[in-house]
Design a protein around this motif. Structure first.
Motif, PDB file in Angstrom:
ATOM      1  N   PRO A 115      43.667  34.975  37.118  1.00  0.00           N
ATOM      2  CA  PRO A 115      43.480  35.685  38.382  1.00  0.00           C
ATOM      3  C   PRO A 115      42.058  35.555  38.933  1.00  0.00           C
ATOM      4  CG  PRO A 115      43.830  37.223  36.567  1.00  0.00           C
ATOM      5  CD  PRO A 115      43.930  35.853  36.007  1.00  0.00           C
ATOM      6  N   GLU A 116      41.935  35.858  40.189  1.00  0.00           N
ATOM      7  CA  GLU A 116      40.645  35.829  40.878  1.00  0.00           C
ATOM      8  C   GLU A 116      39.712  36.859  40.254  1.00  0.00           C
ATOM      9  OE1 GLU A 116      39.013  36.938  45.334  1.00  0.00           O
ATOM     10  OE2 GLU A 116      41.143  36.543  45.048  1.00  0.00           O
ATOM     11  N   ASP A 117      38.448  36.503  40.152  1.00  0.00           N
ATOM     12  CA  ASP A 117      37.437  37.404  39.589  1.00  0.00           C
ATOM     13  C   ASP A 117      36.967  38.363  40.687  1.00  0.00           C
ATOM     14  OD1 ASP A 117      35.544  38.663  38.073  1.00  0.00           O
ATOM     15  OD2 ASP A 117      34.309  36.892  37.722  1.00  0.00           O
ATOM     16  N   ASN A 118      37.791  39.389  40.937  1.00  0.00           N
ATOM     17  CA  ASN A 118      37.495  40.300  42.039  1.00  0.00           C
ATOM     18  C   ASN A 118      37.254  41.733  41.581  1.00  0.00           C
ATOM     19  OD1 ASN A 118      40.053  41.046  41.311  1.00  0.00           O
ATOM     20  ND2 ASN A 118      41.022  40.531  43.258  1.00  0.00           N
ATOM     21  N   GLY A 119      37.183  41.954  40.252  1.00  0.00           N
ATOM     22  CA  GLY A 119      36.896  43.284  39.744  1.00  0.00           C
ATOM     23  C   GLY A 119      38.055  44.249  39.795  1.00  0.00           C
ATOM     24  N   VAL A 120      39.258  43.749  40.082  1.00  0.00           N
ATOM     25  CA  VAL A 120      40.443  44.601  40.161  1.00  0.00           C
ATOM     26  C   VAL A 120      41.312  44.348  38.925  1.00  0.00           C
ATOM     27  CG1 VAL A 120      42.533  45.127  41.479  1.00  0.00           C
ATOM     28  CG2 VAL A 120      40.411  44.583  42.681  1.00  0.00           C
ATOM     29  N   VAL A 121      41.770  45.416  38.296  1.00  0.00           N
ATOM     30  CA  VAL A 121      42.622  45.298  37.114  1.00  0.00           C
ATOM     31  C   VAL A 121      43.983  44.760  37.535  1.00  0.00           C
ATOM     32  CG1 VAL A 121      43.757  46.537  35.239  1.00  0.00           C
ATOM     33  CG2 VAL A 121      41.451  47.209  35.942  1.00  0.00           C
ATOM     34  N   SER A 122      44.349  43.616  36.958  1.00  0.00           N
ATOM     35  CA  SER A 122      45.645  42.996  37.205  1.00  0.00           C
ATOM     36  C   SER A 122      46.014  42.183  35.971  1.00  0.00           C
ATOM     37  CB  SER A 122      45.594  42.118  38.462  1.00  0.00           C
ATOM     38  OG  SER A 122      44.653  41.078  38.299  1.00  0.00           O
ATOM     39  N   PRO A 123      47.283  41.774  35.844  1.00  0.00           N
ATOM     40  CA  PRO A 123      47.665  40.964  34.686  1.00  0.00           C
ATOM     41  C   PRO A 123      46.795  39.712  34.600  1.00  0.00           C
ATOM     42  CG  PRO A 123      49.611  41.740  35.817  1.00  0.00           C
ATOM     43  CD  PRO A 123      48.434  42.089  36.690  1.00  0.00           C
ATOM     44  N   GLY A 124      46.366  39.409  33.376  1.00  0.00           N
ATOM     45  CA  GLY A 124      45.516  38.254  33.147  1.00  0.00           C
ATOM     46  C   GLY A 124      44.036  38.585  33.132  1.00  0.00           C
ATOM     47  N   MET A 125      43.705  39.862  33.246  1.00  0.00           N
ATOM     48  CA  MET A 125      42.309  40.277  33.252  1.00  0.00           C
ATOM     49  C   MET A 125      41.940  40.922  31.923  1.00  0.00           C
ATOM     50  SD  MET A 125      41.266  39.306  36.184  1.00  0.00           S
ATOM     51  CE  MET A 125      39.962  40.127  37.065  1.00  0.00           C
ATOM     52  N   VAL A 126      40.699  40.664  31.493  1.00  0.00           N
ATOM     53  CA  VAL A 126      40.140  41.339  30.328  1.00  0.00           C
ATOM     54  C   VAL A 126      39.426  42.578  30.862  1.00  0.00           C
ATOM     55  CG1 VAL A 126      38.500  41.199  28.429  1.00  0.00           C
ATOM     56  CG2 VAL A 126      39.890  39.198  29.019  1.00  0.00           C
ATOM     57  N   VAL A 127      39.812  43.709  30.324  1.00  0.00           N
ATOM     58  CA  VAL A 127      39.309  44.989  30.812  1.00  0.00           C
ATOM     59  C   VAL A 127      38.447  45.641  29.737  1.00  0.00           C
ATOM     60  CG1 VAL A 127      39.985  47.281  31.648  1.00  0.00           C
ATOM     61  CG2 VAL A 127      41.408  45.282  32.187  1.00  0.00           C
ATOM     62  N   GLU A 128      37.262  46.093  30.147  1.00  0.00           N
ATOM     63  CA  GLU A 128      36.456  46.957  29.292  1.00  0.00           C
ATOM     64  C   GLU A 128      36.509  48.323  29.941  1.00  0.00           C
ATOM     65  OE1 GLU A 128      32.659  45.574  27.686  1.00  0.00           O
ATOM     66  OE2 GLU A 128      33.140  43.599  28.517  1.00  0.00           O
ATOM     67  N   ALA A 129      36.891  49.324  29.135  1.00  0.00           N
ATOM     68  CA  ALA A 129      37.070  50.660  29.686  1.00  0.00           C
ATOM     69  C   ALA A 129      36.703  51.710  28.659  1.00  0.00           C
ATOM     70  CB  ALA A 129      38.529  50.853  30.116  1.00  0.00           C
ATOM     71  N   LYS A 130      36.350  52.872  29.158  1.00  0.00           N
ATOM     72  CA  LYS A 130      36.133  54.029  28.307  1.00  0.00           C
ATOM     73  C   LYS A 130      37.389  54.883  28.460  1.00  0.00           C
ATOM     74  CE  LYS A 130      32.511  57.179  26.989  1.00  0.00           C
ATOM     75  NZ  LYS A 130      32.246  56.499  25.747  1.00  0.00           N
ATOM     76  N   VAL A 131      38.178  54.964  27.387  1.00  0.00           N
ATOM     77  CA  VAL A 131      39.428  55.717  27.388  1.00  0.00           C
ATOM     78  C   VAL A 131      39.159  56.994  26.609  1.00  0.00           C
ATOM     79  CG1 VAL A 131      41.874  55.717  26.795  1.00  0.00           C
ATOM     80  CG2 VAL A 131      40.747  53.580  27.466  1.00  0.00           C
ATOM     81  N   GLY A 132      38.943  58.088  27.347  1.00  0.00           N
ATOM     82  CA  GLY A 132      38.499  59.312  26.693  1.00  0.00           C
ATOM     83  C   GLY A 132      37.156  59.022  26.052  1.00  0.00           C
ATOM     84  N   PRO A 133      37.009  59.306  24.752  1.00  0.00           N
ATOM     85  CA  PRO A 133      35.728  59.058  24.081  1.00  0.00           C
ATOM     86  C   PRO A 133      35.584  57.628  23.541  1.00  0.00           C
ATOM     87  CG  PRO A 133      37.219  60.157  22.591  1.00  0.00           C
ATOM     88  CD  PRO A 133      37.940  60.058  23.915  1.00  0.00           C
ATOM     89  N   ARG A 134      36.622  56.836  23.657  1.00  0.00           N
ATOM     90  CA  ARG A 134      36.665  55.527  22.988  1.00  0.00           C
ATOM     91  C   ARG A 134      36.410  54.375  23.952  1.00  0.00           C
ATOM     92  NH1 ARG A 134      42.225  53.171  20.805  1.00  0.00           N
ATOM     93  NH2 ARG A 134      41.463  51.193  20.035  1.00  0.00           N
ATOM     94  N   ASP A 135      35.516  53.463  23.566  1.00  0.00           N
ATOM     95  CA  ASP A 135      35.303  52.237  24.334  1.00  0.00           C
ATOM     96  C   ASP A 135      36.328  51.207  23.877  1.00  0.00           C
ATOM     97  OD1 ASP A 135      33.138  53.160  25.818  1.00  0.00           O
ATOM     98  OD2 ASP A 135      31.673  52.520  24.319  1.00  0.00           O
ATOM     99  N   MET A 136      36.971  50.554  24.833  1.00  0.00           N
ATOM    100  CA  MET A 136      38.008  49.576  24.513  1.00  0.00           C
ATOM    101  C   MET A 136      37.782  48.305  25.325  1.00  0.00           C
ATOM    102  SD  MET A 136      41.414  51.985  24.527  1.00  0.00           S
ATOM    103  CE  MET A 136      42.505  50.667  24.016  1.00  0.00           C
ATOM    104  N   LYS A 137      38.192  47.185  24.744  1.00  0.00           N
ATOM    105  CA  LYS A 137      38.209  45.903  25.448  1.00  0.00           C
ATOM    106  C   LYS A 137      39.541  45.259  25.119  1.00  0.00           C
ATOM    107  CE  LYS A 137      35.737  41.555  26.020  1.00  0.00           C
ATOM    108  NZ  LYS A 137      34.548  40.788  25.673  1.00  0.00           N
ATOM    109  N   PHE A 138      40.290  44.868  26.153  1.00  0.00           N
ATOM    110  CA  PHE A 138      41.627  44.329  25.929  1.00  0.00           C
ATOM    111  C   PHE A 138      42.052  43.454  27.094  1.00  0.00           C
ATOM    112  CE2 PHE A 138      41.852  48.490  27.851  1.00  0.00           C
ATOM    113  CZ  PHE A 138      42.685  48.297  28.938  1.00  0.00           C
ATOM    114  N   LEU A 139      43.063  42.655  26.837  1.00  0.00           N
ATOM    115  CA  LEU A 139      43.687  41.812  27.857  1.00  0.00           C
ATOM    116  C   LEU A 139      44.907  42.540  28.385  1.00  0.00           C
ATOM    117  CD1 LEU A 139      44.274  39.095  29.351  1.00  0.00           C
ATOM    118  CD2 LEU A 139      45.496  38.380  27.286  1.00  0.00           C
ATOM    119  N   LEU A 140      45.067  42.521  29.687  1.00  0.00           N
ATOM    120  CA  LEU A 140      46.290  43.053  30.286  1.00  0.00           C
ATOM    121  C   LEU A 140      47.232  41.867  30.435  1.00  0.00           C
ATOM    122  CD1 LEU A 140      47.257  45.812  31.278  1.00  0.00           C
ATOM    123  CD2 LEU A 140      46.656  45.100  33.576  1.00  0.00           C
ATOM    124  N   GLY A 141      48.248  41.796  29.593  1.00  0.00           N
ATOM    125  CA  GLY A 141      49.149  40.642  29.595  1.00  0.00           C
ATOM    126  C   GLY A 141      50.328  40.870  28.670  1.00  0.00           C
TER     127      GLY A 141
END
Length: 159
Positions: A79-105
Motif C-alpha cells: 500500500p501507499e505510504d500515507n500514514g493510514v492503517v490499512s491491510p499490508g501496513m506495519v503498525v506500531e501502536a500503544k495498546v493500553g500500556p503495551r507497545d506493539m508492532k505488527f502487520l495488518l494482513g
C-alpha cells in the motif's frame, strides 16, 4: 462466504508452493504407504496402515485449509505510504500500556516472519482500520477489556 483477506505476493506464492508440494508430492507418497500397509494383511491391527491413514487425514485437512485461504484472499500490492492503517501496513501502536508492532494482513501467511500479524477482520484490526498516525481509537479486546490504541507509526510492509 468468507470475506477477502489481504496477502502480499510473496506470502501468496509461499502458500501456493506448500499446496503444490502437499498435492503433488505428499499425497502420492501417503497413498503409496497406505497401499503397502494394506498388503501386510489384517488392517485392524496394522499400525503402519493406521499411521498412514492419520497422515493422510492431516495432509488432506491442510490441503483444504490452503485451498480455502487461497480462494478467499486478495493479493495486494504494497500500500501507499500515507500514514493510514490499512491491510499490508506495519503498525506500531500503544495498546493500553503495551507497545506493539505488527502487520495488518493474513495470519496464516506469517510463519516465517519475526513480526506478529493481525487480520483486518480481527477485533484489533477492525478497531484501527483507517486510523492515522497520531490517532487514538477505542478497542474492546475479546475478553471484554477496553483499551485506547494510539497509532505511533504506519509503514508499508516490505516482505
Amino acid at each position: 462466504m468468507s470475506e477477502k483477506r489481504w496477502i502480499d505476493q510473496g506470502s501468496y506464492d509461499k502458500l501456493q508452493a506448500e499446496l503444490k508440494t502437499l498435492t503433488e508430492e505428499k499425497r502420492p507418497e501417503i497413498a503409496r504407504k497406505i497401499d503397502e500397509a494394506r498388503q501386510d494383511g489384517d488392517l485392524k491391527e496394522n499400525g503402519a496402515y493406521h499411521a498412514a491413514r492419520d497422515e493422510q487425514s492431516m495432509n488432506e485437512t491442510r490441503i483444504a485449509q490452503l485451498e480455502e485461504l487461497l480462494r478467499n484472499c486478495e493479493v495486494g500490492e504494497i500500500p501507499e505510504d500515507n500514514g493510514v492503517v490499512s491491510p499490508g501496513m506495519v503498525v506500531e501502536a500503544k495498546v493500553g500500556p503495551r507497545d506493539m508492532k505488527f502487520l495488518l494482513g493474513m495470519r496464516e501467511a506469517s510463519e516465517d516472519m519475526d513480526l506478529e500479524v493481525y487480520s483486518p477482520q480481527a477485533p484489533l484490526g477492525k478497531a484501527i482500520l483507517g486510523a492515522k498516525v497520531g490517532d487514538t481509537v477505542p478497542y474492546t479486546a475479546p475478553t471484554g477489556r477496553k483499551f485506547d490504541v494510539k497509532i505511533l507509526s504506519v509503514t508499508p510492509f516490505q516482505g
